[in-house]
Write an enzyme that holds these catalytic residues in place. Structure first.
Site, PDB file in Angstrom:
ATOM      1  CB  CYS A 182      27.863  -4.684  17.321  1.00  0.00           C
ATOM      2  SG  CYS A 182      26.987  -3.227  18.399  1.00  0.00           S
ATOM      3  CG  ASP A 186      26.764  -5.615  22.795  1.00  0.00           C
ATOM      4  OD1 ASP A 186      25.393  -5.321  22.942  1.00  0.00           O
ATOM      5  OD2 ASP A 186      27.166  -6.199  23.829  1.00  0.00           O
ATOM      6  NE  ARG A 210      25.513  -7.858  25.303  1.00  0.00           N
ATOM      7  CZ  ARG A 210      24.108  -7.547  25.086  1.00  0.00           C
ATOM      8  NH1 ARG A 210      23.163  -8.323  25.741  1.00  0.00           N
ATOM      9  NH2 ARG A 210      23.463  -6.648  24.019  1.00  0.00           N
ATOM     10  CG  HIS A 257      25.309  -8.178  18.798  1.00  0.00           C
ATOM     11  ND1 HIS A 257      24.557  -8.132  19.708  1.00  0.00           N
ATOM     12  CD2 HIS A 257      25.678  -7.116  18.186  1.00  0.00           C
ATOM     13  CE1 HIS A 257      24.580  -6.983  20.226  1.00  0.00           C
ATOM     14  NE2 HIS A 257      25.310  -6.249  19.143  1.00  0.00           N
ATOM     15  CB  CYS A 275      22.108  -5.368  18.120  1.00  0.00           C
ATOM     16  SG  CYS A 275      22.981  -3.930  18.010  1.00  0.00           S
TER      17      CYS A 275
HETATM   18 ZN   LIG Z   1      25.109  -4.285  18.879  1.00  0.00          ZN
END
Ligand SMILES: [Zn+2]
Length: 239
Positions: free
Chosen positions: A47, A49, A51, A103, A106
């Site tokens: 992803c 993302d 993080r 994850h 999300c």
């Molecule tokens: Zn995500």
């Protein structure tokens, strides 16, 4: 040029400079070796993302992982971007492992669960994840905790993505020819741990998909230095 390190981009450049100096100090061969070419052993599909930076969370280094990340780590067989990355990594770089990683927490999973319109192209992009939600609507509705429900749809999304990967003809050829492995995993942001979900070619393992990289088994004992992050910028203190 502005030296205002409160600006995130200026700070990032200062941090990069400190990091590059630190790595060179620790191991003078690091960048020349990196510049000579890549032979990553892992293709990571994850992803976007902020993080979930794959190299950082796996504790690996530049050169170890070939990467494609998109919103909610959706693997769609008609997405030419994902397909091109897979083909290059598998057929040309000859990675040993393809790792799909979802994850916890999300945003894409939350959007699909909530079924609210996000707007623009995002609703179209999230359509496969909404299909996963619809296919498992009863199971997901039975989970009372919002966080646990988001984790479950992320797991189901990875399971669906691994099925698409296993149907990819390039991946199929390389599984047969040289034992390429495909893994479905989930990154728990709250603990920092990556969990092997056991989908794909492998079975769940405690120590997942390690090894085989350029630095496999190699411990580089470099000179000691410390990265220092201050509000006025990042730097390196060498000893
Ligand atoms: Zn995500």
């Amino acid at each position: 040029m502005s030296q205002d390190t409160r600006d995130p981009f200026t700070y990032a450049l200062s941090s990069n400079s400190a990091w590059a100096g630190y790595k060179s100090h620790q191991n003078p061969d690091f960048f020349p070796r990196l510049a000579s070419g890549q032979s990553p052993s892992i293709l990571w599909l994850g992803c976007s993302d902020s993080r979930c930076p794959e190299t950082t969370i796996l504790g690996l280094q530049p050169g170890d992982i070939f990467v494609h990340r998109n919103i909610a780590n959706i693997i769609s067989p008609t997405d030419i971007n994902t397909s091109a990355v897979i083909e290059y990594a598998v057929a040309f770089l000859k990675v040993k492992h393809v790792v799909l990683c979802g994850h916890s927490a999300c945003g894409g999973a939350a959007a699909a669960l909530g079924d609210a319109r996000v707007g623009g192209v995002l609703d179209t992009w999230l359509t496969p994840l909404k299909a996963v939600r619809n296919a498992h609507a009863d199971e997901l509705a039975a989970i009372r905790d919002d966080k646990a429900r988001a984790v479950r749809i992320a797991e189901l999304n990875v399971e669906a993505g691994v099925k698409v990967l296993m149907a990819n003809v390039v991946i199929q050829d390389h599984i047969k020819e040289r034992g390429l492995q495909v893994h479905g995993t989930l990154f728990d942001i709250g603990s920092g741990r990556v969990r092997d979900l056991g989908h794909g070619t492998g079975k769940p393992r405690a120590a997942a998909f390690g090894g085989g990289g350029a630095g496999d088994g190699e411990v580089i004992r470099g000179r000691h230095a410390t990265l220092v992050f201050r509000s006025e910028g990042a730097g390196m203190q060498a000893r």
